[in-house]
Design a protein around this motif. Structure first.
Motif, mmCIF file in Angstrom:
data_model
loop_
_atom_site.group_PDB
_atom_site.id
_atom_site.type_symbol
_atom_site.label_atom_id
_atom_site.label_comp_id
_atom_site.label_asym_id
_atom_site.label_seq_id
_atom_site.Cartn_x
_atom_site.Cartn_y
_atom_site.Cartn_z
ATOM 1 N N GLN A 3 0.828 -1.204 0.000
ATOM 2 C CA GLN A 3 0.000 0.000 0.000
ATOM 3 C C GLN A 3 0.864 1.257 0.000
ATOM 4 O O GLN A 3 0.570 2.225 -0.716
ATOM 5 N N GLU A 4 1.942 1.255 0.770
ATOM 6 C CA GLU A 4 2.864 2.398 0.770
ATOM 7 C C GLU A 4 3.450 2.613 -0.618
ATOM 8 O O GLU A 4 3.613 3.751 -1.082
ATOM 9 N N SER A 5 3.775 1.513 -1.297
ATOM 10 C CA SER A 5 4.355 1.613 -2.639
ATOM 11 C C SER A 5 3.326 2.102 -3.647
ATOM 12 O O SER A 5 3.650 2.888 -4.550
ATOM 13 N N ASP B 245 0.842 4.099 -3.004
ATOM 14 C CA ASP B 245 0.692 5.536 -2.758
ATOM 15 C C ASP B 245 1.865 6.313 -3.346
ATOM 16 O O ASP B 245 1.668 7.373 -3.969
ATOM 17 N N ARG B 246 3.059 5.780 -3.179
ATOM 18 C CA ARG B 246 4.245 6.486 -3.671
ATOM 19 C C ARG B 246 4.275 6.527 -5.196
ATOM 20 O O ARG B 246 4.589 7.572 -5.787
ATOM 21 N N ARG C 25 1.897 6.547 -7.231
ATOM 22 C CA ARG C 25 0.904 7.500 -7.741
ATOM 23 C C ARG C 25 1.446 8.931 -7.680
ATOM 24 O O ARG C 25 1.139 9.757 -8.539
ATOM 25 N N ARG C 26 2.223 9.222 -6.650
ATOM 26 C CA ARG C 26 2.737 10.580 -6.452
ATOM 27 C C ARG C 26 3.976 10.870 -7.295
ATOM 28 O O ARG C 26 4.144 11.974 -7.814
#
Length: 399
Positions: free
Chosen positions: A264-266, A268-269, A271-272
């Protein structure tokens, strides 16, 4: 997090909704974000005591409707915050004296491990044999009205924190202590309080899972009352297989929780972050690798919970549980390694939880049986048709 697998478990087991909410609320209060190695380490034993006050250390043995599936859910949720949080919830290894001990030992263990939140450990592997049960050399010499325990266990966890250990060894008669062929002696299990005279501890620094002490237990003529025996004499292999068929799945779910958080952290990253004007997640190779990791983690999670459901229904499959633990920890390691890569140079620092997760999961690919050995258990079952080694069997009463 890719919560599809967990959502499916909750759909099948609505009775877990309250437990899941309580554990999540506890973690949000005491461990609101995943830990980085450079951050202050919580007092995990104090957290377990607080979990006991919140009624979160005995649900797996006190509430049949929650059972091992509920324990697995707790492990997954703990792993999302930190792999060292695996000891905070449920009875843990205290389940063995609670299920197989004498009535007096059950009452005593319940007070310590459930009511007070003290920690129980397990001492199985030995320096010369690892997890080869037949090659264990720790002995319980039978002196008629008591046992004398001698031997060394290691490398094992919790040696400073545990109030007692379930120790696996071989019962031998006093007259045969020096001549018995220990490879032919069946395994037995005994509860050993850590305040018993003759126990020496030796610690060493592990690569990961540093929240709990790690090292050796040396037993030097430790006198034990026979009421501390778990189950029947020479019944230790059954206790071992039954307990570790579930416990390996618990450790798998700890790692899968950590992997789900990393995915999930990856997501999110990616996408940014952009490459030029293109979001990183829009690059097909990145999306494919992230999707593959998520699929592997969700599939392993589903398998682990399916096996726990079968255990709660009274059936264990030692071979499948062994292989599931290996598959899950391998998948979790790959997922966290990919997440570290996708975080770039920042991932290769102690400013993110990724490097700690990678080291912790690496240890759990060895603990409770190295993965290559666990895969071979399933292979052996396939070759023999499950007829040797008691691959599948029904659970019966403990003592």
């Amino acid at each position: 997090m890719p919560a599809t697998g967990i959502a499916q478990v909750l759909n099948r087991h609505p009775e877990l909704a309250e437990l899941t909410a309580r554990i999540t609320a506890f973690l949000d209060t005491h461990l609101p974000a995943p830990l980085c190695e450079e951050e202050h380490r919580p007092d995990w034993l104090a957290l377990r005591a607080q979990a006991a006050q919140a009624g979160l250390t005995g649900f797996d043995v006190e509430r049949a409707e929650l059972g091992r599936v509920g324990q697995g859910m707790a492990m997954f949720l703990a792993g999302q915050r930190d792999c060292d949080a695996r000891e905070v919830f449920s009875s843990g290894h205290a389940a063995m004296p609670l299920r197989y001990g004498s009535p007096a030992l059950v009452r005593h263990t319940h007070e310590l491990a459930v009511a007070q939140g003290k920690l129980a450990g397990v001492a199985s592997s030995e320096p010369q044999s690892g997890s080869d049960l037949r090659d264990f050399r720790t002995v319980l010499v039978d002196h008629g009205d008591h046992f004398v325990l001698s031997g060394t266990k290691g490398l094992i966890s919790r040696i400073k924190e545990a109030c007692g250990f379930v120790v696996f060894g071989k019962i031998v008669d006093r007259d045969e202590a020096d001549t018995a062929d220990l490879r032919e002696v069946p395994l037995s299990a005994v509860w050993v309080p850590m305040d018993t005279k003759g126990i020496l501890t030796e610690t060493t620094e592990p690569l990961g899972m540093r929240g709990w002490s790690f090292g050796y237990l040396h037993f030097v003529d430790v006198r034990l009352d026979k009421t501390l025996l778990l189950g029947m004499p020479e019944g230790g292999r059954r206790i071992f297989d039954t307990h570790f068929s579930a416990w390996r799945l618990m450790m798998a779910l700890v790692c899968l929780g950590a992997a789900a958080a990393a995915i999930q952290e990856s997501a999110d990253r990616t996408r940014r972050r952009t490459v030029g004007r293109t979001p990183l997640v829009a690059i097909p190779s990145v999306a494919a690798r992230l999707g593959t990791a998520a699929a592997e983690v969700q599939a392993a999670t589903a398998w682990c919970f399916t096996l726990l459901e079968r255990i709660d229904q009274g059936e264990i499959d030692t071979a499948a549980s062994s292989a599931a633990k290996a598959l899950a920890t391998d998948a979790a390691y790959r997922a966290v390694d990919l997440a570290l890569q996708l975080h770039g140079s920042e991932g290769y620092t102690r400013h993110t939880p990724l490097e700690k997760r990678l080291r912790d999961i690496r240890g759990l690919r060895i603990a409770d049986g190295p993965n290559d050995i666990l895969y071979s258990v399933l292979a052996h079952s396939l070759v023999t048709g499950g007829q040797q080694g008691g691959n599948r069997r029904l659970l019966t009463a403990g003592r």
